[in-house]
Design an enzyme around this catalytic site. Structure first.
Site, PDB file in Angstrom:
ATOM      1  N   ASP A 138     -55.021  19.784 -64.310  1.00 32.90           N
ATOM      2  CA  ASP A 138     -53.608  19.400 -64.292  1.00 32.90           C
ATOM      3  C   ASP A 138     -52.979  19.715 -62.956  1.00 32.90           C
ATOM      4  OD1 ASP A 138     -53.076  22.241 -65.027  1.00 32.90           O
ATOM      5  OD2 ASP A 138     -53.558  21.515 -67.041  1.00 32.90           O
ATOM      6  N   LYS A 166     -49.435  17.908 -66.056  1.00 28.66           N
ATOM      7  CA  LYS A 166     -48.537  18.876 -66.682  1.00 28.66           C
ATOM      8  C   LYS A 166     -47.532  19.240 -65.612  1.00 28.66           C
ATOM      9  CE  LYS A 166     -48.902  23.326 -68.899  1.00 28.66           C
ATOM     10  NZ  LYS A 166     -49.760  24.466 -69.120  1.00 28.66           N
ATOM     11  N   MET A 195     -41.976  29.406 -66.019  1.00 29.05           N
ATOM     12  CA  MET A 195     -41.386  28.189 -66.612  1.00 29.05           C
ATOM     13  C   MET A 195     -39.888  28.372 -66.857  1.00 29.05           C
ATOM     14  SD  MET A 195     -44.330  27.419 -69.482  1.00 29.05           S
ATOM     15  CE  MET A 195     -44.170  29.029 -70.241  1.00 29.05           C
TER      16      MET A 195
END
Ligand code: SAH
Length: 244
Positions: A34, A56, A170
């Protein structure tokens, strides 16, 4: 039937990949990767190796996880050596556990190859030790993906009152809410925070501020980025070495 190597690619700097990860990439028949894995790593693969991108972005999947699991499984039926290459460490918010369970349920052999997580290495490249004698006796790595406004939070915010280091992955899009929440539980407005973007790569940038100022200071920071909260951030003044 082949074997799947759930492999940590490290945080960005290709030299932070493990010797073992490099070996399995060189031997791979297919590499499923990813965005967070440094694409230069793919150049190490042998001629004829197939590459499958299961993108991703910043913790959000372009391909749903169920589909990624199935892609890995199908490749394991087809190839001998399957490398599932993931940014950082496969088990640190990498959903590697889910992928391994999916394979386990289908009797596919797998190995886990840990990687250097961005959670410690991006701070290290920013000159921020996640623990430091007399400053922080522990560090936590917390998802910043869950909105701090959520009624029933899985995040134990009330345990964050000490000076131990908190690393949010994140979390950039929730930075304002995270800063507010930390002040609500009692941290002062001038409590130190750093945002590290594209850590360990040549594009690394670091913004240092306080719970009060970080949101405006970090508003244009590109992803991937993580947030470090704690007094250890102040050590960067003396310890910054990379891109310094
Ligand atoms: N398994 C990965 C983390 C996956 S979650 C690891 O161990 O590093 C994705 C989050 O990791 C991003 O939203 C960001 O917060 C963080 N991240 C990954 N690579 C990063 C980097 N090079 N610099 C800063 N943050 C990074």
């Amino acid at each position: 039937m082949g074997k799947v190597y759930l492999t940590g690619a490290g945080p960005g700097d290709i030299e932070l990949m493990t010797v073992k990860a490099l070996r399995v990439v060189k031997e791979a028949d297919v590499v499923i990767y990813d965005r967070l894995a440094n694409p230069d790593i793919l150049e190490e693969a042998k001629d004829g190796c197939e590459f499958v991108y299961v993108g991703k972005e910043d913790g959000r999947h372009i391909m749903p996880q169920d589909e990624i699991n199935e892609v890995i499984y199908q490749n394991a039926l087809k190839y001998e050596n399957v490398v599932r290459l993931k940014g950082g460490d496969p088990f640190v918010f990498g959903r590697g556990g889910e992928e391994a369970l999916y394979l386990h349920e289908r009797d596919i052999k797998f190995e886990i190859i840990p990687g250097i997580t961005s959670a410690i290495s991006a701070p290290a490249y920013a000159g921020i030790p996640v623990t430091h004698r007399g400053v922080a006796v522990s560090f936590r790595v917390v998802t910043g993906h869950e909105s701090p406004n959520k009624k029933v939070s899985q995040i134990p915010w009330n345990n964050f009152k000490t000076d131990d280091t908190i690393v949010f992955l994140m979390g950039l899009h929730n930075l304002a809410k995270i800063s507010k929440k930390l002040q609500e539980i009692g941290k002062s407005a001038d409590y130190p925070v750093a945002v590290i973007s594209r850590g360990t790569t040549k594009d690394q940038s670091v913004v240092v501020g306080t719970l009060d100022t970080i949101v405006s200071k970090a508003k244009d920071v590109p992803t991937p980025a993580l947030i470090v909260v704690g007094k250890v951030v102040l050590l960067r003044d003396q310890l910054k070495w990379f891109n310094a």
